[in-house]
Design a protein around this motif. Sequence first.
Motif, mmCIF file in Angstrom:
data_model
loop_
_atom_site.group_PDB
_atom_site.id
_atom_site.type_symbol
_atom_site.label_atom_id
_atom_site.label_comp_id
_atom_site.label_asym_id
_atom_site.label_seq_id
_atom_site.Cartn_x
_atom_site.Cartn_y
_atom_site.Cartn_z
ATOM 1 N N ARG A 37 59.365 -0.775 -38.892
ATOM 2 C CA ARG A 37 59.171 -2.016 -38.795
ATOM 3 C C ARG A 37 57.585 -1.866 -38.483
ATOM 4 O O ARG A 37 57.117 -1.243 -37.639
ATOM 5 C CB ARG A 37 59.909 -2.882 -37.857
ATOM 6 C CG ARG A 37 59.669 -2.622 -36.488
ATOM 7 C CD ARG A 37 60.527 -3.217 -35.458
ATOM 8 N NE ARG A 37 60.147 -2.983 -34.046
ATOM 9 C CZ ARG A 37 59.376 -4.276 -33.448
ATOM 10 N NH1 ARG A 37 59.268 -5.366 -34.116
ATOM 11 N NH2 ARG A 37 59.486 -4.156 -32.160
ATOM 12 N N THR A 39 54.707 -4.896 -36.674
ATOM 13 C CA THR A 39 54.487 -6.073 -36.138
ATOM 14 C C THR A 39 52.912 -6.691 -36.302
ATOM 15 O O THR A 39 52.122 -5.882 -36.687
ATOM 16 C CB THR A 39 54.509 -5.795 -34.634
ATOM 17 O OG1 THR A 39 53.857 -4.984 -34.076
ATOM 18 C CG2 THR A 39 56.059 -5.541 -34.458
ATOM 19 N N HIS A 87 53.811 0.046 -29.848
ATOM 20 C CA HIS A 87 53.494 -0.320 -31.145
ATOM 21 C C HIS A 87 52.762 0.910 -31.915
ATOM 22 O O HIS A 87 52.852 1.016 -33.038
ATOM 23 C CB HIS A 87 52.287 -1.293 -31.148
ATOM 24 C CG HIS A 87 53.148 -2.791 -30.609
ATOM 25 N ND1 HIS A 87 53.493 -3.404 -31.522
ATOM 26 C CD2 HIS A 87 53.070 -3.387 -29.667
ATOM 27 C CE1 HIS A 87 54.027 -4.456 -31.134
ATOM 28 N NE2 HIS A 87 53.741 -4.357 -29.694
ATOM 29 N N ASP A 90 55.819 2.655 -33.355
ATOM 30 C CA ASP A 90 56.309 1.651 -34.621
ATOM 31 C C ASP A 90 55.794 2.232 -35.704
ATOM 32 O O ASP A 90 56.200 2.447 -36.841
ATOM 33 C CB ASP A 90 56.323 0.206 -34.314
ATOM 34 C CG ASP A 90 56.921 -0.581 -33.396
ATOM 35 O OD1 ASP A 90 57.806 0.053 -33.158
ATOM 36 O OD2 ASP A 90 56.643 -1.541 -33.035
ATOM 37 N N TYR A 162 52.614 -12.271 -37.988
ATOM 38 C CA TYR A 162 52.391 -11.129 -39.000
ATOM 39 C C TYR A 162 52.173 -11.806 -40.458
ATOM 40 O O TYR A 162 51.452 -11.037 -41.089
ATOM 41 C CB TYR A 162 53.831 -10.246 -38.877
ATOM 42 C CG TYR A 162 53.686 -8.971 -39.698
ATOM 43 C CD1 TYR A 162 52.935 -7.943 -39.336
ATOM 44 C CD2 TYR A 162 54.195 -9.061 -40.835
ATOM 45 C CE1 TYR A 162 52.923 -6.650 -39.986
ATOM 46 C CE2 TYR A 162 54.106 -7.893 -41.867
ATOM 47 C CZ TYR A 162 53.524 -6.865 -41.275
ATOM 48 O OH TYR A 162 53.251 -5.527 -42.024
ATOM 49 N N ARG A 197 59.424 -5.660 -42.071
ATOM 50 C CA ARG A 197 60.628 -5.026 -41.769
ATOM 51 C C ARG A 197 61.315 -4.112 -43.093
ATOM 52 O O ARG A 197 60.952 -4.766 -44.163
ATOM 53 C CB ARG A 197 61.693 -6.058 -41.657
ATOM 54 C CG ARG A 197 61.444 -6.598 -40.292
ATOM 55 C CD ARG A 197 62.679 -7.756 -39.914
ATOM 56 N NE ARG A 197 63.743 -7.311 -40.074
ATOM 57 C CZ ARG A 197 65.054 -8.227 -40.248
ATOM 58 N NH1 ARG A 197 64.514 -9.611 -40.073
ATOM 59 N NH2 ARG A 197 66.099 -7.855 -40.505
ATOM 60 N N GLN A 358 64.236 -13.446 -37.921
ATOM 61 C CA GLN A 358 63.214 -12.704 -36.913
ATOM 62 C C GLN A 358 64.151 -12.532 -35.863
ATOM 63 O O GLN A 358 64.913 -13.397 -35.038
ATOM 64 C CB GLN A 358 62.373 -13.984 -36.658
ATOM 65 C CG GLN A 358 61.490 -14.455 -37.594
ATOM 66 C CD GLN A 358 60.337 -15.240 -37.153
ATOM 67 O OE1 GLN A 358 60.502 -16.113 -36.275
ATOM 68 N NE2 GLN A 358 59.168 -15.549 -38.196
ATOM 69 N N ASP A 365 57.523 -6.745 -26.984
ATOM 70 C CA ASP A 365 56.980 -8.159 -27.636
ATOM 71 C C ASP A 365 57.018 -9.100 -26.662
ATOM 72 O O ASP A 365 56.332 -9.947 -26.647
ATOM 73 C CB ASP A 365 57.917 -8.115 -28.969
ATOM 74 C CG ASP A 365 57.290 -7.209 -30.081
ATOM 75 O OD1 ASP A 365 56.456 -6.624 -29.852
ATOM 76 O OD2 ASP A 365 58.147 -7.013 -30.894
#
Length: 461
Positions: A37, A39, A87, A90, A162, A197, A358, A365
């Motif tokens: 995913r 962000t 992050h 991610d 986002y 996502r 969401q 986060d």
Amino acid sequence: MAEEDAPPSAPRQSPSADEQSVAKANEAIAIRPKRGRLTLLSRRIYNALLYHSQRQGVDEPVYKLALSELIGDARFNSNNTELLKAHLRDMQATTIEWSTSGPALKRWVSSQLLGTVTIEEQGRGRACMVTWRYPEEIKERLVRPHQYTRVLLEISGQMRSYSAAVLYEIGARYLTSPGRLSMREDVVWWAAVLTGRSDIKEVDYRFLKRDVISKALAEIDALCEDFSIELIEHKRGRKIEEIQFRVVPKMQQRLGEISGAERNIFDLALVGRLIALGIKQEEAQDLYATTDEAQLRATLDHVDQRLRSPTMPELKSPAAYFKDALKKGYAAVKSLAPAEARPAVSPSTPAANQPVMQQQLSPSDRMLRIRELWENDRMAQARAMFAEMQIPAQGELRSQFETQRLEQLAAPIARAWRRDGPASRVAASTFYKWVAQTTWPEEPSDRVLLDFALQRGVAGI
């Protein structure tokens, strides 16, 4: 499309405001992750990494930068390296696909978004450094792309969602194309692109439009000076199967052609909704000027639903309830499907089979959200302090801002400031953020942020 045959210019030592941009490969704008995913913060970090990679050159085997500089360019404003690492992970876990078609060759590549990343803490008194690599198969296409769009880091960094950040880059790409029309894709494809996502399999378009698209379009309209974006829906029978977007340039008007009141158009309908709840006009206008429009709309919608609910007790003061909901972020995390229509989900139910929504914020986060609320609170204090100053003191503060920051601003923000000053909806947040940082330069620790969250009742967001 905003495409150019020549590669980005060679690295410079002191970029001007117009150069505070990344030449982003067109394939890397509307990314639909196949695994993992993305962000808002990971997108900001990725753009900042690309910016510095392009300045260092495609021939570098590994890129290196002071961590503090990366944090500043990503508009991260936190020394919490654990949050930054989350992050970065991610991005490393996100798989993307690149396709190339030619007369004699078709090439498909599946790759990570980011390769190896190292953070080196070199001891007291020495800068903490970050190094990173890109997968070799896509490195040149990222660092020296042939077809790319210039993305202004300052404008991109102002986006609060986002989906708005994605649509801003799409708007920048298609602003100069002949038809100014984006790609036309199915609703599930757009849901994945606009939420970052990879687990989305089915979508109720009504809630995607309400909770993601409409808010992102409002955010773009409020923050972007060069263009706005319109949604185009394509139906098959009665069902909307595909969508695309049209980029609409905003009128470029000369200084002095219109009055300040006309330049800074307030959404009077939104202010009117605040007043209808019982909030005084002056306070409603202050709320509008200091709060993200998308958040205001979401909170107003939440209060409207609460007022219409036949099963809930009557609200004695809708205005007080609205202020409490706004402060505590009741509308910050909302599903894209109504709760009563959502199937029961057991721990064994795969996320991919759930309707797009969401999801609950992760701990990292949540800390980022608390940090943003803390910064918004400081900016509101700075705005109130500035409003109470005498005119000579205001002028002196504006002069300091122009001396210290104006040359560093992206061109659209600098133009908006020169034209409208603190009254500009585009430049005001940059100015009041600078006032807050100048007045209260100390960085908040995690403990300070948690105390703030507990005092404001936002710890559970």
